[in-house]
Design an enzyme around this catalytic site. Structure first.
Site, PDB file in Angstrom:
ATOM      1  N   THR A  88       4.903   3.117   5.242  1.00 49.08           N
ATOM      2  CA  THR A  88       3.757   4.012   5.105  1.00 49.08           C
ATOM      3  C   THR A  88       3.868   4.771   3.788  1.00 49.08           C
ATOM      4  OG1 THR A  88       3.689   4.264   7.510  1.00 49.08           O
ATOM      5  CG2 THR A  88       2.440   5.855   6.201  1.00 49.08           C
ATOM      6  N   LYS A 164      -3.469   2.960   8.017  1.00 51.81           N
ATOM      7  CA  LYS A 164      -2.195   3.306   8.670  1.00 51.81           C
ATOM      8  C   LYS A 164      -2.026   4.819   8.762  1.00 51.81           C
ATOM      9  CE  LYS A 164       1.805   3.383  10.492  1.00 51.81           C
ATOM     10  NZ  LYS A 164       3.051   3.061   9.804  1.00 51.81           N
ATOM     11  N   LYS A 232       5.866  13.773   6.967  1.00 48.37           N
ATOM     12  CA  LYS A 232       5.531  13.092   5.713  1.00 48.37           C
ATOM     13  C   LYS A 232       4.186  12.386   5.818  1.00 48.37           C
ATOM     14  CE  LYS A 232       6.704   9.020   5.038  1.00 48.37           C
ATOM     15  NZ  LYS A 232       6.127   7.638   5.134  1.00 48.37           N
TER      16      LYS A 232
END
Length: 280
Positions: A88, A164, A232
């Site tokens: 990611t 995503k 994150k």
């Protein structure tokens, strides 16, 4: 196919094993040097970039930059190789990678995945793929070994990264929704297991609700996907929203709650530990 891998964390190890099981030749580089049965460990990232494709499973933009871009690995990649980033990363960095690979004459594909390490081990990942059709078609045998379905996000690689990030954002919203529902129902005498039985068999039967309701019901937040990584990803979602010129209130709420979870010292616990902060 001859496949390189860069990054052998929990997800990368499971993926490497499945590639070997499917008959692919796999060479890998990992910062820790941890071996995987059937995988040839190489001395440098550049050495992993000499086959038909190289899969990158590094944790974030900065690690990819330090491992691949700053040492000049891109220029050392074998001509004709396809570079596939499966972790990611930010949408902005994906755009940067597209431009850098085009300048180097290397095909680039974004292919982040949906699924925890146990899903990866079963070869049942959902793979979100963005990139040039000729490159993504070539990768078919690779994706067949890793996932149960490939989702075509189009020819623009960053679209897969946006998808995503949006999916991970929605998972955290589901976790927080269940936690807040538990606050209401337990305050009125209903056990969380009974409430989860209700919602899983009526309104919310998806995998995210199934997986995380069980974790919340047990109150056991052992690492699966760390809260620090969840934070994150929510930062990436916040950045993407800003780039789109929008303010997303639900995103802001879960971003703040995940930050509080990490600040509470739970960064290495599963990201669903966010629920414990809400329930108290």
């Amino acid at each position: 196919m001859n496949i390189g891998m860069i990054g052998l964390g929990a997800m990368g190890q499971a993926m490497a094993r499945n590639l070997v099981k499917a008959g692919h030749s796999v060479k890998a580089w990992n910062r820790s040097g941890s071996p995987v049965d059937g995988v040839t460990m190489v001395a440098s990232p550049a050495d992993a970039c000499q086959g038909d494709a190289v899969l990158t499973m590094l944790s974030d933009d900065s690690v990819i930059r330090s491992v691949l871009l700053e040492p000049g690995v891109l220029s050392a990649m074998k001509p004709g190789l396809i570079h596939v980033v499966m972790s990611t990363i930010s949408v902005a960095f994906a755009h940067e990678l597209v431009a850098l690979h085009a300048a180097a004459g290397i095909d680039y594909v974004s292919a982040p995945v949906l699924g925890r390490p146990d899903v990866a081990a079963k070869g049942e990942l959902n793979i979100l793929v963005g990139g040039a059709p000729h490159a993504t078609a070539t990768l078919g045998p690779v994706f067949d070994a890793l996932g149960k379905r490939v989702w075509d996000m189009g020819a623009d690689a960053p679209a897969a990264n946006a998808a995503k990030i949006a999916c991970n954002m929605m998972i955290t919203m589901a976790i927080e929704a269940m936690a807040e529902a538990v606050v209401l129902t337990e305050a009125n005498g209903l056990a969380r297991e009974s409430f989860f039985d209700l919602i899983l068999n009526t309104l919310f039967g998806s995998r995210s609700y199934q997986v995380y309701s069980a974790i919340i019901a047990a109150g056991q937040y052992e690492p699966g996907f760390k809260a620090s990584l969840g934070l994150k990803d929510l930062r990436l979602a916040t950045e993407a929203a800003g780039q789109a010129g929008r303010s997303l209130p639900m995103l802001a709420a879960v971003h703040g709650q995940m930050a509080a979870t990490v600040d509470a010292g739970w960064g290495d616990r599963d990201w669903s530990a966010m629920a414990a902060l809400t329930i108290g």
